[in-house]
Design an enzyme around this catalytic site. Structure first.
Site, PDB file in Angstrom:
ATOM      1  N   GLN A 126       0.928  -1.114   0.028  1.00  0.00           N
ATOM      2  CA  GLN A 126       0.038  -0.040  -0.088  1.00  0.00           C
ATOM      3  C   GLN A 126       0.957   1.187   0.132  1.00  0.00           C
ATOM      4  O   GLN A 126       1.452   1.576   1.078  1.00  0.00           O
ATOM      5  CB  GLN A 126      -0.737  -0.110   1.260  1.00  0.00           C
ATOM      6  CG  GLN A 126      -1.798   1.163   1.489  1.00  0.00           C
ATOM      7  CD  GLN A 126      -2.624   0.926   2.873  1.00  0.00           C
ATOM      8  OE1 GLN A 126      -2.114   0.398   3.792  1.00  0.00           O
ATOM      9  NE2 GLN A 126      -3.791   1.683   2.703  1.00  0.00           N
ATOM     10  N   GLU A 245     -10.074  -1.287   5.436  1.00  0.00           N
ATOM     11  CA  GLU A 245      -9.020  -1.601   6.419  1.00  0.00           C
ATOM     12  C   GLU A 245      -9.312  -1.506   7.762  1.00  0.00           C
ATOM     13  O   GLU A 245      -8.720  -2.547   8.502  1.00  0.00           O
ATOM     14  CB  GLU A 245      -7.825  -0.391   5.787  1.00  0.00           C
ATOM     15  CG  GLU A 245      -6.456  -0.720   6.536  1.00  0.00           C
ATOM     16  CD  GLU A 245      -5.433   0.498   6.311  1.00  0.00           C
ATOM     17  OE1 GLU A 245      -5.829   1.384   5.944  1.00  0.00           O
ATOM     18  OE2 GLU A 245      -4.339   0.030   6.836  1.00  0.00           O
TER      19      GLU A 245
END
Lengths: 392, 348
Positions: A126, A245
């Site tokens: 990420q 997330e």
């Protein structure tokens, strides 16, 4: 918590247990129950076993190779797998970019990337945070300038978890520095980490481990067909991704498994012949942790029940991230306390996934400091709840 | 699972809310509830009740807690009903009139068919015609309050609800009706009582939460509404989170009281009590703090609601004793598991 399970849930749990009994390699569960940490290779091994069964993408729809499970079934699977000592799969492909591509990606992107996430041919990291953009993500500076059919990307990403293993990075870049609001000029690009101009450097964290990295991007050419969603609309994808997330950071299944490890540790440690679990002061701390964990477990079930098919998670998700990260820290804190003086020696193999009951807690305590920081620090989460949920 | 009451539970809770809102007009709330047969929710069907369980009670008791109603809904309606339903055929015969449940502890002694000692702080005993006494040996006794040797010392609790201390001086059991033993009844009723008061406190704490949130949005200081200050926002978020977790635990406790899983029930109820004695105490203290001076006045309604939460915290076992019970349960459960760590050692 099986009080809240329906008959179908119980049947599903039994099916999951039977699978874990026969397919989770002993070597993997031994690692967990011996207080060691799973290596990258062990995690990939488990990923492939699940992929083979068709269970690796628990929360994906069937059309993309997922299980089509309900949120409740996903939770049951996760908590059963964690309790059995299975490795935790990394969320970056399965829980983050996968769902983003399904929602915002082109057909070509879906066809190209989704199967490779399932097969573990691709592993993702990420590329969000930067040295100057942590909790204040919208102030990111990495620039992408269009040049024919490519973007040319320059900048630096940081805290990039597992970039040393990954071959792809989903990345937020600034495509319009003149945009009125900082969020408005951001786009999401998929970057092949083998591209010229990409440099990955390790950052050692206070636990001695190598979880995170710096990623330098110098004149990296990214084809425009690797833009996700529309140009300058990357913030929408990012918000969708961060919501997912935060749910996954709550890690209720993992906490459940770690609670049981902690209790065993406290049972088997003795002070002057008395088991630590019978010590009134330690017992009181354990009791309060248990109360918080039970509350978290039920609140998680409430959240799961509130998710409409294909819909967003409700306000309880921020609450689960906040309390869940604290609970994980307190589990490790008590495990550290349980080891006493034996937690103090620094062991060289600790950082390599080694360790035992002595240093399990101290390593976890150090590692888990990050849990109330990443994915939105606790303070930022409280700002969000104050504004969005309470309307303050 | 989202714990929103089902349509039937909602309808009943709404009926309660309506009666509370119209308090005293034209009849008292208690009479009105009795008239509507709302006081017999948990009572066995053969005594004109509906046989409702603990989970069915949460919405109703929360409504009572939020409204601040002083009526003895728990002690003189919900709990005696639960006791009689649970005891079934082993229940004693109960006469007409107001009945209140009293849970005897080690301060009450039974010898030769006579009771001596006391049962202290019995909510709802102030209105009772008959005491439904649960003995530690799991038998229920229906005893008239005017039984020879029995005296009641009636008073108000700090939240305005009525209660009494019961003093027994050689009270002959034969003055009342004695039921047969129902294994586990006494322990179950202790947990059910704690759960019921927690459900009531849940309503009060949610009302406090709404009140505080509204206050932050309207009160101005330094030319700004209070809710623009980050320190106050974060304190409010903590209250929101802790009360949501408390809500989860109260529903878990109710659900486990309706189940046969004794260990899980004790874990859930003790967790609720730990929350009342810890996080909920902190929440109401923080809500008062966020209000500033107005929060400590008797006139402002927050105080009465806060006292209601404190009563739930203080009754039915101390926070410390529930912490110890929870620790004991964890130790027992962990010990029962196979020892697979193989790491037993002294840590000194």
């Amino acid at each position: 918590m099986e009080l809240f399970y329906t008959k179908a849930d119980i049947a599903f749990r039994d099916e999951v247990r039977a699978f874990l009994d026969t397919h989770l390699p002993q070597e993997l569960s031994d690692t967990f129950f011996n207080f060691k940490r799973h290596s990258w290779e062990q995690m990939i091994r488990w990923h492939k076993i699940l992929a083979n069964k068709g269970w690796v993408a628990a929360h994906w729809p069937v059309e993309h190779g997922g299980t089509g499970w309900t949120p409740m079934q996903q939770y049951i699977f996760d908590s059963e797998a964690m309790m059995a000592g299975a490795p935790r799969l990394r969320p970056f492909g399965l829980k983050m970019i996968g769902p983003v591509l399904m929602r915002f990606g082109t057909d070509a992107q879906k066809e190209r990337f989704l199967p490779r996430i399932l097969s573990a041919e691709d592993y993702w990291c990420q590329g969000f945070s930067e040295p100057g953009a942590g909790s204040d993500l919208a102030s990111l500076k990495t620039r992408a300038v269009r040049d024919g059919d490519d973007y040319i990307v320059n900048g630096q990403k940081t805290w990039t978890t597992t970039a040393q293993h990954a071959n792809w990075m989903f990345t937020l870049v600034r495509t319009d520095p003149q945009a009125e609001k900082p969020q408005a000029g951001i786009s999401m690009l998929l970057i092949d980490l083998s591209s010229p101009g990409v440099t990955v450097r390790p950052i050692r964290t206070i636990d001695g481990d190598h979880h995170v990295n710096e990623v330098f991007l110098e004149d990296v050419r990214v084809p425009t067909n690797l833009l996700v969603g529309e140009e300058n609309r990357g913030w929408t994808c990012a918000k969708f991704l961060l919501g997912n997330e935060r749910v996954s950071i709550a890690n209720v299944g993992q906490s459940k498994a770690e609670m049981s490890l902690l209790k065993r540790l406290a049972r088997d440690r003795k002070i002057d012949g008395v088991a630590l679990i019978d010590d009134p002061v330690f017992g009181a701390k354990l009791a309060d942790l248990e109360a918080d964990f039970l509350a978290q477990e039920v609140t998680n079930l409430r959240m799961l029940a509130g998710i409409k098919p294909g819909g967003e998670v409700g306000p309880l998700s921020s609450l689960l991230k906040l309390r869940g990260s604290e609970i994980q820290q307190r589990i490790q804190e008590l495990a550290m306390e349980a080891a006493g003086a034996d937690a103090a020696p620094w062991r060289a193999d600790r950082a390599a996934g080694g360790g035992n009951g002595d240093d399990y807690g101290i390593h976890g305590w150090l590692t888990s400091r990050a849990f109330t920081i990443f994915g939105g620090s606790s303070e930022v989460m409280k700002n969000i709840v104050a504004k969005q949920t309470l309307g303050l | 699972m989202d714990f929103a009451p089902n349509s039937e539970q909602q309808m009943i809770a709404d009926s309660f809310a309506k009666v509370f809102a119209a308090a005293g007009e034209p009849r008292s709330v208690w009479e009105e509830l009795g008239e509507l047969e709302l006081l017999r929710l948990t009572w066995p069907e053969d005594l004109g009740g509906f046989g409702a369980g603990c989970s069915d009670l949460v919405a109703v008791l929360s409504e009572a807690g939020a409204s601040g109603a002083p009526e003895p809904l728990i002690g003189a309606a919900a709990l005696p009903g639960l006791a009689l339903t649970r005891a079934g055929a082993a229940a004693p015969t109960v006469p007409d009139g107001e009945i209140c449940l009293a849970l005897a502890d080690t301060n009450l002694h039974l010898a030769d068919g006579r009771l001596t000692g006391s049962v202290n702080v019995v909510p709802g005993a102030d209105v009772a015609d008959t005491l439904l006494l649960c003995l530690p040996d799991d038998r229920l006794v229906a005893l008239p309050v005017d039984a020879k040797g029995l005296s009641l010392e009636v008073y108000e609790l700090l939240d305005g609800r009525g209660a009494a201390d019961l003093h027994f001086q050689q009270v002959e059991l034969s003055q009342g009706s004695v039921g047969g033993p129902t294994p586990g009844l006494h322990a179950w009723l202790c947990d059910a009582a704690a759960m019921a008061f927690a459900a009531d406190a849940l309503g009060a704490i949610c009302a406090i939460r709404d009140m505080t949130q509204e206050y932050l949005k309207t009160r101005k200081q330094f030319g700004k509404t209070l809710c623009s200050f980050q320190a106050l926002q974060h304190a409010m978020v903590d209250i929101y989170h802790d009360t949501e977790h408390f809500l989860s635990l109260v529903h878990l406790a109710a659900k486990t009281c309706d189940s046969d899983d004794v260990a899980m029930r004790m874990r859930a109820v003790s967790s609720v009590k730990r929350y009342l004695g810890g996080r909920m105490r902190d929440c109401i203290a923080s809500a008062i703090q966020l209000h500033g001076g107005i929060g400590v006045t008797e006139e402002y309604p927050l105080g009465a609601l806060a006292k209601r939460v404190i009563v739930a915290d203080l009754l039915n076992g101390s926070s410390a004793s529930h912490g110890a019970r929870l620790a004991r349960l964890i130790a027992e459960e962990t010990r029962a598991e196979l020892n697979i760590t193989g790491q037993e050692k002294d840590v000194a």
